[in-house]
Scaffold this motif. Structure first.
Motif, PDB file in Angstrom:
ATOM      1  N   ASN A  25       1.786  -5.873   6.426  1.00 25.87           N
ATOM      2  CA  ASN A  25       0.409  -5.554   6.036  1.00 25.87           C
ATOM      3  C   ASN A  25       0.370  -4.733   4.754  1.00 25.87           C
ATOM      4  O   ASN A  25      -0.498  -4.938   3.904  1.00 25.87           O
ATOM      5  CB  ASN A  25      -0.311  -4.809   7.156  1.00 25.87           C
ATOM      6  CG  ASN A  25      -0.783  -5.725   8.255  1.00 25.87           C
ATOM      7  OD1 ASN A  25      -0.894  -6.940   8.082  1.00 25.87           O
ATOM      8  ND2 ASN A  25      -1.044  -5.160   9.420  1.00 25.87           N
ATOM      9  N   LEU A  26       1.322  -3.804   4.613  1.00 26.45           N
ATOM     10  CA  LEU A  26       1.373  -3.026   3.383  1.00 26.45           C
ATOM     11  C   LEU A  26       1.598  -3.926   2.174  1.00 26.45           C
ATOM     12  O   LEU A  26       0.945  -3.758   1.139  1.00 26.45           O
ATOM     13  CB  LEU A  26       2.479  -1.963   3.454  1.00 26.45           C
ATOM     14  CG  LEU A  26       2.669  -1.134   2.183  1.00 26.45           C
ATOM     15  CD1 LEU A  26       1.418  -0.318   1.854  1.00 26.45           C
ATOM     16  CD2 LEU A  26       3.887  -0.237   2.307  1.00 26.45           C
ATOM     17  N   ASN A  27       2.491  -4.894   2.297  1.00 29.55           N
ATOM     18  CA  ASN A  27       2.735  -5.831   1.191  1.00 29.55           C
ATOM     19  C   ASN A  27       1.454  -6.534   0.779  1.00 29.55           C
ATOM     20  O   ASN A  27       1.141  -6.650  -0.406  1.00 29.55           O
ATOM     21  CB  ASN A  27       3.782  -6.874   1.599  1.00 29.55           C
ATOM     22  CG  ASN A  27       5.167  -6.522   1.153  1.00 29.55           C
ATOM     23  OD1 ASN A  27       5.367  -5.711   0.276  1.00 29.55           O
ATOM     24  ND2 ASN A  27       6.134  -7.162   1.768  1.00 29.55           N
ATOM     25  N   VAL A  28       0.704  -7.028   1.754  1.00 27.49           N
ATOM     26  CA  VAL A  28      -0.554  -7.723   1.457  1.00 27.49           C
ATOM     27  C   VAL A  28      -1.526  -6.768   0.779  1.00 27.49           C
ATOM     28  O   VAL A  28      -2.157  -7.104  -0.232  1.00 27.49           O
ATOM     29  CB  VAL A  28      -1.165  -8.332   2.734  1.00 27.49           C
ATOM     30  CG1 VAL A  28      -2.560  -8.890   2.458  1.00 27.49           C
ATOM     31  CG2 VAL A  28      -0.256  -9.423   3.309  1.00 27.49           C
ATOM     32  N   MET A  29      -1.632  -5.557   1.305  1.00 25.54           N
ATOM     33  CA  MET A  29      -2.568  -4.582   0.742  1.00 25.54           C
ATOM     34  C   MET A  29      -2.185  -4.204  -0.692  1.00 25.54           C
ATOM     35  O   MET A  29      -3.069  -4.026  -1.537  1.00 25.54           O
ATOM     36  CB  MET A  29      -2.626  -3.345   1.639  1.00 25.54           C
ATOM     37  CG  MET A  29      -3.269  -3.637   2.994  1.00 25.54           C
ATOM     38  SD  MET A  29      -3.126  -2.275   4.173  1.00 25.54           S
ATOM     39  CE  MET A  29      -4.305  -1.113   3.462  1.00 25.54           C
TER      40      MET A  29
END
Length: 152
Positions: A35-39
């Motif tokens: 999720n951090l990567n996407v954000m």
């Protein structure tokens, strides 16, 4: 040079790095590394679309859309109509998403420091970055859409 050993070292290192950074992010921020990567892509890409995230992370549009759905359900991201293309949406982090990204950044950075900066000299890290960038660019040129580097 034993290419199989290089492959094994690269893949096993990535597995250990991902698992440890993900574990810390979950424990300290309630956020997965995925999720951090996407954000981070959404945050660094003006007028970001699902396609932009998929291309940056070398994942399918369908998988990306599902990841965005999860971020949206958590209140960290929102879709708004794309004024230039009715078939796509513009992705934006919410205020809660911005705050979470700000809190997760130092946790992420400390993992990178531990696994990359600490064991390598500045020259070694620079050489590693150059070599990985070179093989990544070659892979992307051989497989268009296989992911471009994400600004951090």
């Amino acid at each position: 040079m034993d290419l199989r050993q290089v492959f094994d070292d690269l893949v096993r290192f990535e597995t250990v790095l991902w698992a440890e950074v993900d574990r810390r992010l979950r424990a300290e921020c309630g956020l997965t590394l995925g999720n951090l990567n996407v954000m981070m892509v959404i945050d660094s890409t003006p007028l970001c679309r699902v396609y932009d995230v998929a291309a940056a992370l070398a994942i399918t549009v369908g998988g990306t859309s599902q990841a965005i759905d999860r971020l949206q359900a958590s209140g960290w991201c929102e879709r708004r109509p794309n004024p230039e293309d009715r078939r796509s949406s513009i992705l934006e982090l919410t205020d809660a998403g911005d705050a979470l990204l700000a809190a997760a950044g130092p946790v992420f950075d400390s993992g990178l420091e531990r696994f990359l900066s600490a064991p390598l000299s500045a020259t070694g890290l620079r050489d590693l970055a150059a070599a990985l960038g070179k093989v990544r660019r070659a892979a992307v040129s051989d497989h268009p859409g296989a992911g471009e580097p994400v600004a951090g």
